[in-house]
Design a protein around this motif. Structure first.
Motif: not given
Length: 415
Positions: A164, A168, A173, A175, A177, A209-210
């Motif tokens: 995580r 970052s 920015s 996304s 899960s 962005g995902t």
């Protein structure tokens, strides 16, 4: 601007930020206490790649204000270390030097011996790392002067927070899960660097962005497989397979078998199953040997992936079969006596008598042929005189061997 990999950008600078290794770096861990004391001995860090060995060495150098020299034994030589030694006491290394020698197993014996003069001086602290068992690959004189610390694969639950943070840092920015982070953490095989590399790749390739789970699965595929046919992992997995079967755990047995087969190591799996059939099941269920041999023959004729089916049958059969190691204990005890010189002369009546002149030598004259007696047995001494009364074989407690014991006890008049 020089490119810096994400794994280097996110590398911890304090022990509190190191991921994993609680057994040595936790609050009461021995390595943590040694580092905090400031008195750093020569050490060997042993463990797989990507679990923090280099990071911890860097932290040690920073906390003790020593200049860190990083060398790799695949390319470095003793002259490189001698050059570092010559810099001691200069402005380049006023507090001494800490040499981090990666992959020390690639130094030959002479090179490792040459290290002694430097590490015994006291001004150089050696931290050597290796992915191989140092007790097999590092010269004993080096081992005796170093403290060995084992670094272990990092658990997925410890890697996930690092994943995580890496996302970052790579791109705030994005996304991402929880499912993606969990998959990367569980698929890296305990290798934090591998997880960071997967994050960097996914961040660069993300669209809209995902980061999708499908991309994560593709980036991390087969990453959890740690296996080296010539290294510790090879023998550890084979050991896990045999000990799981010996412990009658069919689930663990097929797990370790799966790891061998996923690595394509059909031969090792077949050989170890054959050994287990004789060593651990043995006389408790002697038919297992022929059944496993048939499964192995079938597997080698089929090849992978179909070979997994008969081998799984063999592993489960062995794991659920009754166990006895009476055979291996008997032969090992007998072989030890032979090695110790306890052999003795074969009794004359047991010696070969199928040649002219044997009778004149007294060979075979007093031999009693068991098939001429009731129950095909007659009492006579078979061991050499020097071993008379020696006992190697004990009947196992399983039904098969106990039935044999009851039969021979009755024949020989013991009951």
């Amino acid at each position: 601007m020089k490119f810096q990999p994400l794994a280097d950008r996110i590398r911890p600078t304090t022990l509190a930020d190191v991921v994993g290794q609680p057994h040595i770096l936790g609050e009461s861990g021995l390595l943590r206490r040694i580092i905090e004391s400031g008195s750093i001995p020569n050490m060997i860090f042993y463990g797989p790649s990507g679990v923090g060995k280099t990071t911890v060495a860097s932290i040690i150098a920073g906390q003790t204000e020593r200049k860190l020299y990083r060398l790799n034994a695949t390319t470095a030589s003793i002259s490189d270390i001698r050059q570092i030694f010559d810099e001691l006491g200069t402005m380049l290394a006023p507090n001494g030097a800490l040499i981090y020698l990666d992959e020390i197993q690639y130094f030959n014996k002479k090179q490792q011996q040459s290290l002694l003069e430097f590490i015994e001086d006291g001004r150089i602290t050696l931290i050597a790392s290796t992915t191989e068992n140092p007790y097999f690959y590092v010269y004993s004189a080096i081992l005796s002067r170093c403290t060995v610390f084992e670094f272990r694969p990092v658990g997925a639950e410890e890697v996930e927070p690092a994943v995580r943070r890496a996302f970052s840092l790579a791109d705030p920015s994005l996304s991402v899960s929880d499912e993606v982070c969990a998959h990367i953490a569980s698929s890296c095989g305990g290798d934090v660097r591998k997880a960071m590399n997967a994050v960097e790749l996914l961040a660069q390739a993300a669209r809209g962005g995902t980061v999708t789970l499908a991309d994560a699965e593709q980036a991390a595929q087969r990453s959890a497989m740690r296996y080296d046919r010539d290294g510790d992992q090879h023998y550890d997995i084979l050991s896990g397979l045999q000990k799981s079967i010996r412990g009658s755990d069919p689930d663990a047995a097929v797990h370790y078998l799966a790891r061998l087969l996923e690595a394509g190591d059909l031969i090792s799996a077949c050989r170890r199953l054959l050994v287990i059939a004789a060593e651990d099941v043995g006389l408790a269920y002697p038919q297992a040997i022929s059944i496993v041999k048939a499964c192995v023959d079938t597997a080698t004729q089929l090849g992978l992936p179909e070979a997994r089916i008969p081998l799984a049958d063999a592993a489960i059969l062995l794991a659920t079969a009754p166990k006895s190691n009476s055979g291996i204990r008997a032969i090992d005890a007998a072989m030890q006596d032979v090695r110790d010189g306890k052999a003795g002369e074969v009794p004359d009546y047991l010696k070969d008598s199928h040649y002219s002149g044997a009778g004149r030598l007294g060979h075979g004259l007093a031999y009693r042929f068991p098939h001429d007696y009731p129950n095909h047995w007659v009492g006579q001494q078979y061991l050499p005189d020097t071993l008379r009364g020696t006992h190697y074989y004990d009947y196992g407690e399983n039904k098969t061997e106990q039935r044999a014991k009851a039969y021979w006890d009755a024949v020989k008049g013991r009951i």
